[in-house]
Design an enzyme around this catalytic site. Sequence first.
Site, PDB file in Angstrom:
ATOM      1  CG  HIS A 116      -1.916   1.149   1.272  1.00 23.85           C
ATOM      2  ND1 HIS A 116      -1.692   2.217   1.798  1.00 23.85           N
ATOM      3  CD2 HIS A 116      -3.072   1.046   0.815  1.00 23.85           C
ATOM      4  CE1 HIS A 116      -2.688   2.960   1.632  1.00 23.85           C
ATOM      5  NE2 HIS A 116      -3.581   2.364   0.977  1.00 23.85           N
ATOM      6  CG  ASP A 174      -5.858  10.811  -4.731  1.00 24.30           C
ATOM      7  OD1 ASP A 174      -6.350   9.767  -5.332  1.00 24.30           O
ATOM      8  OD2 ASP A 174      -5.178  10.998  -3.946  1.00 24.30           O
ATOM      9  CE  LYS A 227     -20.452   6.241 -17.768  1.00 21.21           C
ATOM     10  NZ  LYS A 227     -21.105   7.565 -17.542  1.00 21.21           N
ATOM     11  N   GLY A 309      -8.746  19.819  -6.378  1.00 20.86           N
ATOM     12  CA  GLY A 309      -7.905  20.134  -5.573  1.00 20.86           C
ATOM     13  C   GLY A 309      -8.017  21.222  -4.573  1.00 20.86           C
TER      14      GLY A 309
END
Length: 343
Positions: A116, A174, A227, A309
């Site tokens: 990770h 992200d 998707k 962001g």
Amino acid sequence: MKIPMNELAAHAGELMERAGVPEPAARRVAETLVSADARNIHSHGVIRLARYIDCIRSGGIRPEAELKIIDEGPAFLRVSANGGLGIPASCETVERLIAKSAAMPLAAASVSHSDHYGAAGYYAMKCAEAGLIGFSMSNTCPLIAVTGAAAAGIGNNPFAYAAPAGKYRAVLFDICMSVVASGKIMLAAADNRPIPEGWILDKYGKPITDPQAIYDGAIMLPLGGHKGYGLALMVEMLSGVLAGAGMLSGVNSWNTVPGRDADTGHFFMTINPAFFGGLDNFTARMEKVIEELTSAPKLDGVEKIYYPGELEFISERRAQAEGIELPEGSVSELERAEKLVGA
């Protein structure tokens, strides 16, 4: 209670050192996790410390592992994390990639035999801060159901991009490929809060709203149906297949089995705007894009339109000035990490 960022990072680093991680690597883990907490991404902050320590103590992660260069050229880098922590390996890989990118229009790097690596956006943002467009992704062990399936078949593979944006600092996006990150479900479980239907299935493939199921074989659902499935496969193709890392069920992320390789894979790519009209021209044009997007007519009740962001940057500035207030779930896991290493 709010904790100053430097104090939280120092404490997290100390806990990793107590777990046997060398100081430079421990510091990188701490800085990466605290950066996520500062940006209000608590699902990838210090809540993860205890699980890293679980993997180290069980022998599933080699804390002293050093990066191994498999192959490299002017615009590419292939490395192995050697069964070690994903964050230090990824930080070093991205630093090397950024150095190569100064003289290249495009460059890419892959990591195998890792685990990770924290928040994908951390690495993409490092590229943006260096004047590059950056892409970051990783595969994981199967956690989400592919379209039509009642069992986990592919990883909740995170993907992020970032780009310099002049006076707006950067655009940063992200995501993971499930409806929500597993860390958010962990936080709900810690707070004893139900989750909305449509986030996960139980281990039998039935819809469930009890977040505790995340610890009992829950199956996560992909964002946007097919998707999200397609995007998860794109990440698998680059960070697993191309990188020579584990693929699908061959990935053992969060590995706690001694002698077994987690073999999580990561992939990073940069584009250098200097080769496409110049950095100043690129950032000026990004400023115009942001201004047009955020000046759109607002829905009733909406005070401000944000660019990707921006909310994270606002949170980060606040954390730098005032400290970080951790949610209860993060505090509990931080305390568990302390107990694991006798702090």
